[in-house]
Design an enzyme around this catalytic site. Structure first.
Site, PDB file in Angstrom:
ATOM      1  N   TYR A   1     -70.018 -11.210  25.236  1.00 23.75           N
ATOM      2  CA  TYR A   1     -70.706 -11.941  24.168  1.00 23.75           C
ATOM      3  C   TYR A   1     -69.677 -12.385  23.131  1.00 23.75           C
ATOM      4  O   TYR A   1     -68.912 -11.570  22.612  1.00 23.75           O
ATOM      5  CB  TYR A   1     -71.762 -11.033  23.540  1.00 23.75           C
ATOM      6  CG  TYR A   1     -72.782 -11.695  22.629  1.00 23.75           C
ATOM      7  CD1 TYR A   1     -72.648 -13.000  22.177  1.00 23.75           C
ATOM      8  CD2 TYR A   1     -73.912 -10.990  22.214  1.00 23.75           C
ATOM      9  CE1 TYR A   1     -73.588 -13.581  21.349  1.00 23.75           C
ATOM     10  CE2 TYR A   1     -74.874 -11.563  21.384  1.00 23.75           C
ATOM     11  CZ  TYR A   1     -74.698 -12.858  20.956  1.00 23.75           C
ATOM     12  OH  TYR A   1     -75.639 -13.444  20.128  1.00 23.75           O
ATOM     13  N   CYS A   2     -69.654 -13.685  22.798  1.00 23.64           N
ATOM     14  CA  CYS A   2     -68.796 -14.231  21.741  1.00 23.64           C
ATOM     15  C   CYS A   2     -67.338 -13.867  22.017  1.00 23.64           C
ATOM     16  O   CYS A   2     -66.818 -14.127  23.103  1.00 23.64           O
ATOM     17  CB  CYS A   2     -69.293 -13.756  20.381  1.00 23.64           C
ATOM     18  SG  CYS A   2     -68.464 -14.543  18.975  1.00 23.64           S
ATOM     19  N   VAL A   3     -66.648 -13.245  21.064  1.00 20.35           N
ATOM     20  CA  VAL A   3     -65.252 -12.900  21.288  1.00 20.35           C
ATOM     21  C   VAL A   3     -65.118 -11.863  22.399  1.00 20.35           C
ATOM     22  O   VAL A   3     -64.082 -11.794  23.081  1.00 20.35           O
ATOM     23  CB  VAL A   3     -64.594 -12.405  19.980  1.00 20.35           C
ATOM     24  CG1 VAL A   3     -65.170 -11.086  19.527  1.00 20.35           C
ATOM     25  CG2 VAL A   3     -63.089 -12.280  20.145  1.00 20.35           C
TER      26      VAL A   3
ATOM     27  N   GLY B   1     -66.704 -12.160  25.084  1.00 19.67           N
ATOM     28  CA  GLY B   1     -66.624 -13.034  26.245  1.00 19.67           C
ATOM     29  C   GLY B   1     -65.231 -13.619  26.425  1.00 19.67           C
ATOM     30  O   GLY B   1     -64.750 -13.761  27.557  1.00 19.67           O
TER      31      GLY B   1
END
Length: 601
Positions: free
Chosen positions: A337-339, A341
């Site tokens: 998720y987000c960073v 990811g």
């Protein structure tokens, strides 16, 4: 026909002037306390430099726009004439309405702009004029930045960002004497609202160590592990960087392949476990997945040298080893998720180079691997900004959580800053208990080495997309990542724009299922099937431009979660008996959500 001015529907109450006077004295006293809280760090020699730095950057960027226009007297004159013409139209419209004649407004707020919803903004001649004058001026300024010829795109982007901050701050809705609703509220309560508001202001400045930590939710109503982050499970592994949570099954059979969630370390993992209705983790468990989730440590001075390599080795790789010990499974499917990811993508590229096949498919939630179109956060990631930030982090070994929280709030000032300034500090209203905003305020620090690597390699130099990033001595090439990828973007994302995620989807060497969800970075992800608010689009191969992809995509109402689960199950449908935490070689260390998540910044 419009009502003649002077016949407004909304009447201001008559105050008790004695009580009003007493409350004004209390307000002045409270303002003194707020000022003392603000000045305390200055007196102790700990004044933050960020404010002056931001002001300097704003002046520099907007000054460059002014230079461009002033360098061409003819275009400058035309621009000023356009503004003057609109104000003449506004005066004419105002005079017509004053005489009882109908007149169309010169400027109207956008439908989603809640700042001017009070009827008196349209009924009262003074407030109607202030509203329209503000809209005319701010839109004119936006056009100047947009149409400044010869301006380099980075400077234009910075000027647009700082202009948005400035115009949002200067809205007449933000000031007592130019907001009809605030005036009525103050007269009605004899100023008691201002007394309550300035008291909360002083508390929030003190809580922020001299900076205003805006009160967005009633934090007293939430406690992690009791009414938020409550999905049952156990911490089965811990090192100095992560706790690994294994969640308890609720089905007799589960998919053989476990799921590992790699959340962002900017904020805490329980965005995916806010409450039983919204919890992606609880829902995934209910579908028959054995769910593991990393909970990152909230770093302090001793974590200063923890970089991306450590987060890969002591984070993802340590979790994979623990999952094998807990379940006997050598392969997992993973979510980043987000960073988290971005870290997962770099890890996959490293694993591809090393022929490590323990992650058999990957899902990305609003995560970027190509930062060409990374949105407004790039404002904070120029060479000068990164150098300044590195110097700041070197002093303590980490970046304060408040810095990132403020940056995220600045992306949407009319939603995340000024409504709370008005409602809390002027109306004196305590905010509602809202789990999402509680999570948003539960900020985390960033270790210096990790954050510097991320900003330089991703935002500043875009080295991962270029195939130039190195991690643990290995040059990373995303084209070597051949495993199936599910890449979720959200339509209104200000942090990982849908276009950025779309372009990043083209970096991988294997099949990519790009899915576009409605709403933004958080709400578009946390869109539970139990109460779906938005839709999602699917459209096959990632080719061409995002706009073309959207035109031929299939729109589906409701949550994308079931679509994703079908994608997961199709890859590895085999079922086995449910696994209890502690059923393998690892003994549980404590109950979920663990201890690292409880550490406050």
């Amino acid at each position: 026909m419009d009502k003649p001015y002077g016949e407004e529907k909304t009447q201001s109450p008559v105050p008790d002037f004695d009580e009003l006077s007493r409350n004004m004295a209390r307000f002045v006293e409270g303002a003194g306390k707020a000022a003392a809280a603000y000045l305390k760090p200055v007196q102790e020699g700990q004044a933050p430099a960020e404010l002056s730095s931001d002001a300097s950057e704003a002046i520099k960027s907007l000054g460059r726009v002014a230079e461009v226009w002033m360098s061409d007297p003819q275009k400058s004159f035309e621009a000023q004439s356009r503004l003057g013409t609109q104000f003449l139209s506004l005066w004419a419209s105002t005079l017509k309405r004053a005489q009882g004649e109908p007149a169309d407004p010169v400027a109207e707020p956008e439908p989603r702009d809640n700042r001017f919803k009070d009827p008196e903004w349209s009924e009262n001649p003074i407030f109607d004029f202030l509203k329209q004058a503000y809209l005319i001026s701010s839109r004119w300024a936006e056009d100047l930045v947009e149409n400044a010829e010869g301006l380099d795109e980075r400077t234009r982007h910075k000027a647009q960002f700082y202009l948005k901050q400035l115009s949002s701050a200067l809205s007449p809705s933000n000031f007592l004497l130019t907001n009809p609703e605030l005036i009525r509220e103050t007269l009605k309560e004899n100023g008691a609202n201002l007394v309550r508001g300035v008291s909360m202001l002083a508390e929030d400045i003190e809580a922020g160590g001299g900076e205003l930590k805006i009160r967005q939710s009633d934090t007293s109503r939430f406690k992690v592990g009791e009414n938020i982050a409550t999905t049952p499970g156990k911490v089965i592994f811990r090192n100095d960087l992560i706790e690994l949570i294994q969640y308890a099954p609720v089905t007799e059979k589960v998919l053989k392949r476990p799921l590992l969630i790699v959340p962002p370390w900017i904020n805490k993992f329980y965005i995916l476990d806010l409450n039983p209705e919204k919890s992606f983790i609880r829902w995934a468990v209910s579908q028959g997945l054995t769910v593991f989730c990393i909970s990152w440590v909230n770093p302090a001075e001793q974590h200063a040298e923890k970089g991306f390599e450590h987060y890969m080795v002591d984070g993802i790789f340590a979790a994979l080893d623990a999952i094998e010990q807990a379940t006997g499974e050598k392969k997992v499917t993973a979510i980043g998720y987000c960073v988290g990811g971005t870290l997962l993508a770099t890890t996959l590229a490293y694993m591809a180079a090393k022929r490590d096949k323990r992650i058999d498919s990957a899902t990305f939630f609003t995560a970027q691997v190509d930062f060409t179109h990374a949105g407004d956060l790039k404002i904070f990631a120029g060479e000068e900004e990164v150098r300044s930030l590195e110097a700041t982090m070197k002093k303590r070994g980490y970046l304060e959580g408040s810095r990132m929280a403020n940056a995220f709030n600045m992306l949407r000032p009319n939603d995340l800053i000024w409504p709370y300034v008005v409602n809390v500090y002027m109306k004196g209203q305590s905010p509602f208990p809202f789990d999402l905003l509680y999570w948003n305020a539960d900020s985390t620090r960033m270790p210096a080495a990790n954050h510097a690597f991320y900003l330089r390699n991703c935002y500043l130099e875009n080295r991962l997309a270029k195939g130039e990033m190195e991690l643990a001595g290995v040059k990373l090439d995303l084209r070597k990542v051949k495993i199936p990828v599910f890449n979720l973007a959200t339509k209104e994302d200000h942090i990982a724009p849908a276009r950025s995620v779309f372009v990043g989807s083209k970096m991988f060497g294997g099949p990519v299922d790009y899915v576009l969800a409605g709403s933004g970075h958080i709400a578009g992800v946390v869109n539970s099937p139990s109460k779906p608010k938005y839709q999602f689009w699917t459209g096959g191969p990632v080719e061409g431009e995002l706009e073309d992809w959207v035109k031929q995509a299939t729109e589906t109402s409701g949550s994308w979660w079931p679509y994703w689960f079908d994608w997961i199950k199709a890859q590895a449908p085999r079922m086995v008996a449910a696994r209890e935490p502690g059923g393998g070689k690892l003994e549980p260390l404590c109950d979920a959500p663990g201890t690292y998540v409880l550490e406050k910044s």
